[in-house]
Design an enzyme around this catalytic site. Structure first.
Site, PDB file in Angstrom:
ATOM      1  N   TYR A  15      -7.632  15.495  -6.920  1.00 55.77           N
ATOM      2  CA  TYR A  15      -7.122  14.656  -8.022  1.00 55.77           C
ATOM      3  C   TYR A  15      -6.422  15.528  -9.057  1.00 55.77           C
ATOM      4  O   TYR A  15      -5.298  15.237  -9.479  1.00 55.77           O
ATOM      5  CB  TYR A  15      -8.292  13.905  -8.650  1.00 55.77           C
ATOM      6  CG  TYR A  15      -7.931  13.004  -9.815  1.00 55.77           C
ATOM      7  CD1 TYR A  15      -7.364  11.760  -9.602  1.00 55.77           C
ATOM      8  CD2 TYR A  15      -8.177  13.403 -11.133  1.00 55.77           C
ATOM      9  CE1 TYR A  15      -7.044  10.925 -10.665  1.00 55.77           C
ATOM     10  CE2 TYR A  15      -7.858  12.575 -12.204  1.00 55.77           C
ATOM     11  CZ  TYR A  15      -7.301  11.337 -11.963  1.00 55.77           C
ATOM     12  OH  TYR A  15      -6.975  10.520 -13.024  1.00 55.77           O
ATOM     13  N   ASP A  25       0.866  -1.184   0.000  1.00 55.54           N
ATOM     14  CA  ASP A  25       0.000   0.000   0.000  1.00 55.54           C
ATOM     15  C   ASP A  25       0.900   1.231   0.000  1.00 55.54           C
ATOM     16  O   ASP A  25       1.562   1.530   0.996  1.00 55.54           O
ATOM     17  CB  ASP A  25      -0.900  -0.027   1.252  1.00 55.54           C
ATOM     18  CG  ASP A  25      -1.852   1.158   1.296  1.00 55.54           C
ATOM     19  OD1 ASP A  25      -1.619   2.164   0.586  1.00 55.54           O
ATOM     20  OD2 ASP A  25      -2.835   1.076   2.053  1.00 55.54           O
ATOM     21  N   LYS A  52      -2.369  15.453 -10.082  1.00 51.51           N
ATOM     22  CA  LYS A  52      -1.889  15.140 -11.434  1.00 51.51           C
ATOM     23  C   LYS A  52      -1.078  16.314 -12.004  1.00 51.51           C
ATOM     24  O   LYS A  52      -0.066  16.093 -12.678  1.00 51.51           O
ATOM     25  CB  LYS A  52      -3.068  14.800 -12.350  1.00 51.51           C
ATOM     26  CG  LYS A  52      -3.798  13.504 -11.983  1.00 51.51           C
ATOM     27  CD  LYS A  52      -2.897  12.287 -12.054  1.00 51.51           C
ATOM     28  CE  LYS A  52      -3.643  10.967 -11.933  1.00 51.51           C
ATOM     29  NZ  LYS A  52      -2.764   9.793 -11.870  1.00 51.51           N
TER      30      LYS A  52
HETATM   31  N1  LIG Z   1      -9.760   5.736 -16.157  1.00 48.33           N
HETATM   32  C1  LIG Z   1      -9.581   6.943 -16.628  1.00 48.33           C
HETATM   33  O1  LIG Z   1     -10.484   7.522 -17.295  1.00 48.33           O
HETATM   34  C2  LIG Z   1      -8.288   7.677 -16.377  1.00 48.33           C
HETATM   35  C3  LIG Z   1      -8.091   8.901 -17.022  1.00 48.33           C
HETATM   36  C4  LIG Z   1      -6.899   9.582 -16.825  1.00 48.33           C
HETATM   37  C5  LIG Z   1      -5.917   9.041 -15.999  1.00 48.33           C
HETATM   38  N2  LIG Z   1      -6.115   7.843 -15.375  1.00 48.33           N
HETATM   39  C6  LIG Z   1      -5.083   7.346 -14.485  1.00 48.33           C
HETATM   40  O2  LIG Z   1      -4.714   6.017 -14.810  1.00 48.33           O
HETATM   41  C7  LIG Z   1      -4.289   5.330 -13.634  1.00 48.33           C
HETATM   42  C8  LIG Z   1      -5.038   4.025 -13.475  1.00 48.33           C
HETATM   43  O3  LIG Z   1      -6.392   4.234 -13.633  1.00 48.33           O
HETATM   44  P1  LIG Z   1      -7.457   3.063 -13.767  1.00 48.33           P
HETATM   45  O4  LIG Z   1      -8.680   3.676 -14.320  1.00 48.33           O
HETATM   46  O5  LIG Z   1      -6.860   1.882 -14.463  1.00 48.33           O
HETATM   47  O6  LIG Z   1      -7.723   2.766 -12.205  1.00 48.33           O
HETATM   48  P2  LIG Z   1      -7.794   1.482 -11.280  1.00 48.33           P
HETATM   49  O7  LIG Z   1      -8.405   1.931  -9.995  1.00 48.33           O
HETATM   50  O8  LIG Z   1      -8.468   0.352 -12.001  1.00 48.33           O
HETATM   51  O9  LIG Z   1      -6.272   1.108 -11.062  1.00 48.33           O
HETATM   52  C9  LIG Z   1      -5.499   1.682 -10.063  1.00 48.33           C
HETATM   53  C10 LIG Z   1      -4.793   0.564  -9.300  1.00 48.33           C
HETATM   54  O10 LIG Z   1      -4.069   1.190  -8.245  1.00 48.33           O
HETATM   55  C11 LIG Z   1      -4.244   0.419  -7.070  1.00 48.33           C
HETATM   56  N3  LIG Z   1      -4.080   1.243  -5.884  1.00 48.33           N
HETATM   57  C12 LIG Z   1      -4.904   2.227  -5.440  1.00 48.33           C
HETATM   58  N4  LIG Z   1      -4.421   2.743  -4.293  1.00 48.33           N
HETATM   59  C13 LIG Z   1      -3.276   2.077  -4.016  1.00 48.33           C
HETATM   60  C14 LIG Z   1      -2.335   2.158  -2.964  1.00 48.33           C
HETATM   61  N5  LIG Z   1      -2.492   2.995  -1.933  1.00 48.33           N
HETATM   62  N6  LIG Z   1      -1.253   1.336  -2.996  1.00 48.33           N
HETATM   63  C15 LIG Z   1      -1.073   0.453  -4.022  1.00 48.33           C
HETATM   64  N7  LIG Z   1      -1.953   0.318  -5.039  1.00 48.33           N
HETATM   65  C16 LIG Z   1      -3.051   1.125  -5.031  1.00 48.33           C
HETATM   66  C17 LIG Z   1      -5.658  -0.130  -7.161  1.00 48.33           C
HETATM   67  O11 LIG Z   1      -5.809  -1.293  -6.328  1.00 48.33           O
HETATM   68  C18 LIG Z   1      -5.776  -0.433  -8.652  1.00 48.33           C
HETATM   69  O12 LIG Z   1      -5.376  -1.757  -8.940  1.00 48.33           O
HETATM   70  C19 LIG Z   1      -4.520   6.317 -12.465  1.00 48.33           C
HETATM   71  O13 LIG Z   1      -3.322   6.985 -12.159  1.00 48.33           O
HETATM   72  C20 LIG Z   1      -5.542   7.279 -13.042  1.00 48.33           C
HETATM   73  O14 LIG Z   1      -5.486   8.541 -12.418  1.00 48.33           O
HETATM   74  C21 LIG Z   1      -7.293   7.143 -15.556  1.00 48.33           C
END
Ligand SMILES: NC(=O)c1ccc[n+]([C@@H]2O[C@H](COP(=O)([O-])OP(=O)(O)OC[C@H]3O[C@@H](n4cnc5c(N)ncnc54)[C@H](O)[C@@H]3O)[C@@H](O)[C@H]2O)c1
Length: 277
Positions: free
Chosen positions: A175, A86, A179
């Site tokens: 957020y 974590d 970023k």
């Molecule tokens: N989905 C979108 O539309 C989008 C858009 C722009 C940017 N992003 C970025 O892409 C990245 C991933 O997004 P996603 O949609 O695949 O999300 P997601 O929540 O499916 O994946 C994030 C992963 O991080 C893990 N995680 C969260 N907190 C944690 C912690 N404290 N320690 C260790 N692991 C932890 C979660 O368990 C998860 O597996 C993020 O940085 C998000 O900001 C996503």
């Protein structure tokens, strides 16, 4: 290989560009979803790197999420190992880098972990603010700080950021701030890494159809109805392709940039939903 909703562009990843190179993906799992075939950014990135021959250390706070990514990589013939950590805990950031470098220096570090609480400004508390910044920013600094001295020359760090770094994205200031701050952190890491032959770059994702993305669209239906370039959201594979380029030798003179993977949305390019279908 597992079947996903959006088929990965397998041909694009079918190279040995990263053969045998150890990489660490932080946030390599994905949020739970009713739709098992929907791929998150971290899982797609991990699978794509493995398909290019990398040995992928898959770090996530969720044991099931980390193990599922490893299982998907192994099912497709790749090499991976899980690390449960974590990253809101500073000691865990250092420990996960220690674990990933036990066998030798890393070629690449991909910082994909990111969370959001969608609290508008009036509702933010010091605690809620800190909990987002700890994961989305402090953890990135701590992991990069720990990893840099233990990376191979020619290696690369990639931060996964968002269009939300420079556009208001639905009343989500913690957020968006986290970023935006990655831009300065990436520059600092690139400056520090330069003397060691290590690059640092950002992939700035637009809307991505991941489990977390779908949950965000359920909470704010207008998000899912936005006019988008090419009439669709990005997929995890679109994000993964950019990461593969940035960590491979093909990107060896690309440093300290922010690569948008948003179809042009950040430049005002948009079509009505499904206008291309
Ligand atoms: N989905 C979108 O539309 C989008 C858009 C722009 C940017 N992003 C970025 O892409 C990245 C991933 O997004 P996603 O949609 O695949 O999300 P997601 O929540 O499916 O994946 C994030 C992963 O991080 C893990 N995680 C969260 N907190 C944690 C912690 N404290 N320690 C260790 N692991 C932890 C979660 O368990 C998860 O597996 C993020 O940085 C998000 O900001 C996503």
């Amino acid at each position: 290989m597992e079947t996903f909703t959006h088929s990965p562009p397998l041909a694009a990843f079918a190279t040995d560009a990263l053969a045998g190179r150890p990489v660490l993906v932080v946030g390599a799992g994905q949020a739970a979803s009713d739709e098992a075939s929907l791929v998150g950014n971290g899982r797609a990135i991990s699978l794509a790197l493995a398909r290019c021959g990398a040995v992928v250390h898959c770090a996530d706070r969720g044991p099931a999420a980390a193990h599922a990514t490893v299982a998907a990589i192994e099912a497709s013939g790749g090499q991976a190992r899980p690390i449960v950590a974590d990253v809101s805990d500073p000691a865990s950031c250092r420990r996960l880098v220690d674990e990933a470098t036990q066998g030798g220096p890393l070629h690449a570090l991909v910082l994909n972990v990111g969370i959001s609480d969608r609290r508008p400004l009036p509702d933010i508390t010091p605690e809620s603010w800190d909990s987002i910044l700890q994961v989305n920013l402090r953890a990135h600094m701590l992991c990069a700080q720990a990893a840099l001295p233990r990376m191979q020359s020619g290696g690369a760090i990639v931060f996964i950021s968002s269009l939300a770094a420079r556009m208001a994205a639905g009343r989500n200031p913690a957020y968006e701030t986290s970023k935006a701050a990655l831009s300065a952190l990436c520059r600092a890491v690139a400056l520090e890494g330069h003397a060691r032959g290590i690059r640092a770059n950002i992939v700035a994702a637009g809307l991505v159809d991941t489990p977390m993305g779908r949950a965000a669209s359920q909470a704010r239906p207008e998000r899912g109805r936005m006019p988008l370039p090419f009439g669709r959201q990005a997929t995890g594979w679109d994000i993964a392709a950019a990461v593969v380029f940035l960590v491979s030798d093909a990107g060896q003179y690309v440093n300290a940039i922010e690569l948008p993977v948003d179809g042009g949305l950040g430049q005002g390019i948009a079509l009505a939903p499904h206008a291309t279908s």
